[in-house]
Design a protein around this motif. Structure first.
Motif, mmCIF file in Angstrom:
data_model
loop_
_atom_site.group_PDB
_atom_site.id
_atom_site.type_symbol
_atom_site.label_atom_id
_atom_site.label_comp_id
_atom_site.label_asym_id
_atom_site.label_seq_id
_atom_site.Cartn_x
_atom_site.Cartn_y
_atom_site.Cartn_z
ATOM 1 N N GLU A 115 -10.790 -60.105 14.361
ATOM 2 C CA GLU A 115 -10.142 -58.826 14.652
ATOM 3 C C GLU A 115 -8.712 -59.020 15.159
ATOM 4 O OE1 GLU A 115 -11.426 -55.911 13.785
ATOM 5 O OE2 GLU A 115 -12.984 -57.184 12.910
ATOM 6 N N ALA A 116 -8.522 -60.048 15.983
ATOM 7 C CA ALA A 116 -7.177 -60.340 16.497
ATOM 8 C C ALA A 116 -6.243 -60.742 15.357
ATOM 9 C CB ALA A 116 -7.231 -61.445 17.547
ATOM 10 N N MET A 117 -6.750 -61.536 14.423
ATOM 11 C CA MET A 117 -5.939 -61.968 13.280
ATOM 12 C C MET A 117 -5.568 -60.787 12.386
ATOM 13 S SD MET A 117 -7.696 -65.681 12.403
ATOM 14 C CE MET A 117 -6.871 -65.868 10.822
ATOM 15 N N LYS A 118 -6.491 -59.841 12.213
ATOM 16 C CA LYS A 118 -6.186 -58.634 11.422
ATOM 17 C C LYS A 118 -5.055 -57.842 12.074
ATOM 18 C CE LYS A 118 -10.773 -57.819 9.379
ATOM 19 N NZ LYS A 118 -11.960 -56.923 9.398
ATOM 20 N N LYS A 119 -5.125 -57.711 13.398
ATOM 21 C CA LYS A 119 -4.094 -56.972 14.126
ATOM 22 C C LYS A 119 -2.744 -57.686 14.030
ATOM 23 C CE LYS A 119 -3.123 -54.890 18.640
ATOM 24 N NZ LYS A 119 -3.590 -54.734 20.047
ATOM 25 N N LEU A 120 -2.766 -59.011 14.125
ATOM 26 C CA LEU A 120 -1.533 -59.790 14.009
ATOM 27 C C LEU A 120 -0.947 -59.672 12.606
ATOM 28 C CD1 LEU A 120 -2.687 -62.910 16.003
ATOM 29 C CD2 LEU A 120 -0.683 -61.545 16.577
ATOM 30 N N SER A 121 -1.821 -59.567 11.616
ATOM 31 C CA SER A 121 -1.374 -59.388 10.236
ATOM 32 C C SER A 121 -0.678 -58.035 10.070
ATOM 33 C CB SER A 121 -2.557 -59.488 9.270
ATOM 34 O OG SER A 121 -2.151 -59.233 7.951
ATOM 35 N N SER A 122 -1.272 -56.988 10.637
ATOM 36 C CA SER A 122 -0.676 -55.648 10.518
ATOM 37 C C SER A 122 0.627 -55.544 11.303
ATOM 38 C CB SER A 122 -1.667 -54.575 11.000
ATOM 39 O OG SER A 122 -1.923 -54.713 12.379
ATOM 40 N N SER A 123 0.793 -56.407 12.318
ATOM 41 C CA SER A 123 2.025 -56.408 13.120
ATOM 42 C C SER A 123 3.101 -57.305 12.517
ATOM 43 C CB SER A 123 1.729 -56.879 14.553
ATOM 44 O OG SER A 123 0.803 -56.020 15.180
ATOM 45 N N GLY A 124 2.742 -58.051 11.457
ATOM 46 C CA GLY A 124 3.723 -58.885 10.773
ATOM 47 C C GLY A 124 3.791 -60.326 11.229
ATOM 48 N N TYR A 125 2.874 -60.742 12.118
ATOM 49 C CA TYR A 125 2.903 -62.109 12.630
ATOM 50 C C TYR A 125 2.119 -63.093 11.755
ATOM 51 C CZ TYR A 125 4.810 -60.153 16.934
ATOM 52 O OH TYR A 125 5.602 -59.511 17.852
ATOM 53 N N LEU A 126 1.157 -62.580 10.993
ATOM 54 C CA LEU A 126 0.329 -63.421 10.124
ATOM 55 C C LEU A 126 0.288 -62.834 8.721
ATOM 56 C CD1 LEU A 126 -2.865 -64.242 12.265
ATOM 57 C CD2 LEU A 126 -0.945 -65.766 11.782
ATOM 58 N N GLU A 127 0.067 -63.708 7.774
ATOM 59 C CA GLU A 127 -0.134 -63.299 6.382
ATOM 60 C C GLU A 127 -1.494 -63.855 5.958
ATOM 61 O OE1 GLU A 127 2.004 -64.744 2.476
ATOM 62 O OE2 GLU A 127 3.358 -63.496 3.668
ATOM 63 N N ILE A 128 -2.515 -62.997 5.945
ATOM 64 C CA ILE A 128 -3.864 -63.453 5.623
ATOM 65 C C ILE A 128 -3.959 -63.696 4.123
ATOM 66 C CG2 ILE A 128 -6.318 -62.853 5.652
ATOM 67 C CD1 ILE A 128 -5.807 -61.285 8.213
#
Length: 216
Positions: free
Chosen positions: A56-69
């Motif tokens: 869930e944290a990774m999904k949120k980071l992805s939506s914030s632009g910090y990660l590219e899943i």
């Protein structure tokens, strides 16, 4: 990576495991203290927790632009490029100008004393050459301007953009000239706000953010 140490720090101030994981990974990313690619299993193993809050944290980071899943449970860390930083600085110039104008229009003289106090702390840490504290208090200065201008959306935008260029700001402040300018820049902005000077503010902000842009 020092994820476990960061996680323990954020656990103290987070309402949930997911929130602590999010703040841990976010800090590791903005300080470039993480590998370029991560997986749910890797993070859950490092932190000694289940995969669900990590996911869930990774999904949120992805939506914030910090990660590219990329492949379900795998993710690439998004580090700011030179072009990203140039564009972020352009955006920050506009946001700082807007926030100072709102602050001038809405803040009382008594409220503006909070900006003077922050300037004094910036001055103290410039003398000590404490880069981390300088970054912290210069960020607090601009966020306080937003708060006094009573615009929560500008506040959120500035927080996010400042996070993205954290590492670049550290590099900029390794230059002694830039370091010393941190106090004079912010004190000048405070004086213009106090004087309710809308005319000269844009040029001062443009010069200030140019000082925080990437060095050639």
């Amino acid at each position: 990576m020092r994820l476990q140490e960061l996680y323990e720090k954020h656990q103290e101030n987070s309402a949930s495991i997911q929130s602590a994981v999010y703040e841990t990974l976010k800090e590791a990313i903005i300080t470039h203290d993480i590998t370029p690619e991560i997986t749910e299993n890797m993070i859950s193993s490092d932190l000694g927790i289940s995969r669900t809050p990590v996911r869930e944290a990774m999904k949120k980071l992805s939506s914030s632009g910090y990660l590219e899943i990329t492949h379900g449970k795998n993710a690439k860390v998004v580090f700011a490029t030179k072009q990203d930083i140039k564009e972020i600085c352009e955006a920050l110039r506009a946001l700082y100008i807007a926030s100072t104008e709102m602050c001038i229009q809405k803040a009382s003289d008594e409220e503006l004393s909070q900006l003077e106090e922050l300037c004094e702390l910036i001055k103290l840490y410039v003398k000590r050459k404490d880069i981390d504290q300088i970054i912290d208090y210069t960020s607090k200065f601009h966020l306080k301007v937003c708060e006094l201008g009573q615009n929560k959306w500008l506040y959120k935008c500035i927080v996010n953009l400042n996070d993205f260029i954290y590492n670049n700001t550290r590099n900029v402040l390794s230059n002694p000239t830039r370091l010393n300018e941190m106090y004079t820049d912010h004190y000048t902005i405070y004086q213009l706000i106090k004087a309710r000077d809308l005319e000269h503010m844009p040029e001062v902000i443009k010069r200030h953010v140019r000082n925080d842009s990437p060095m050639e």
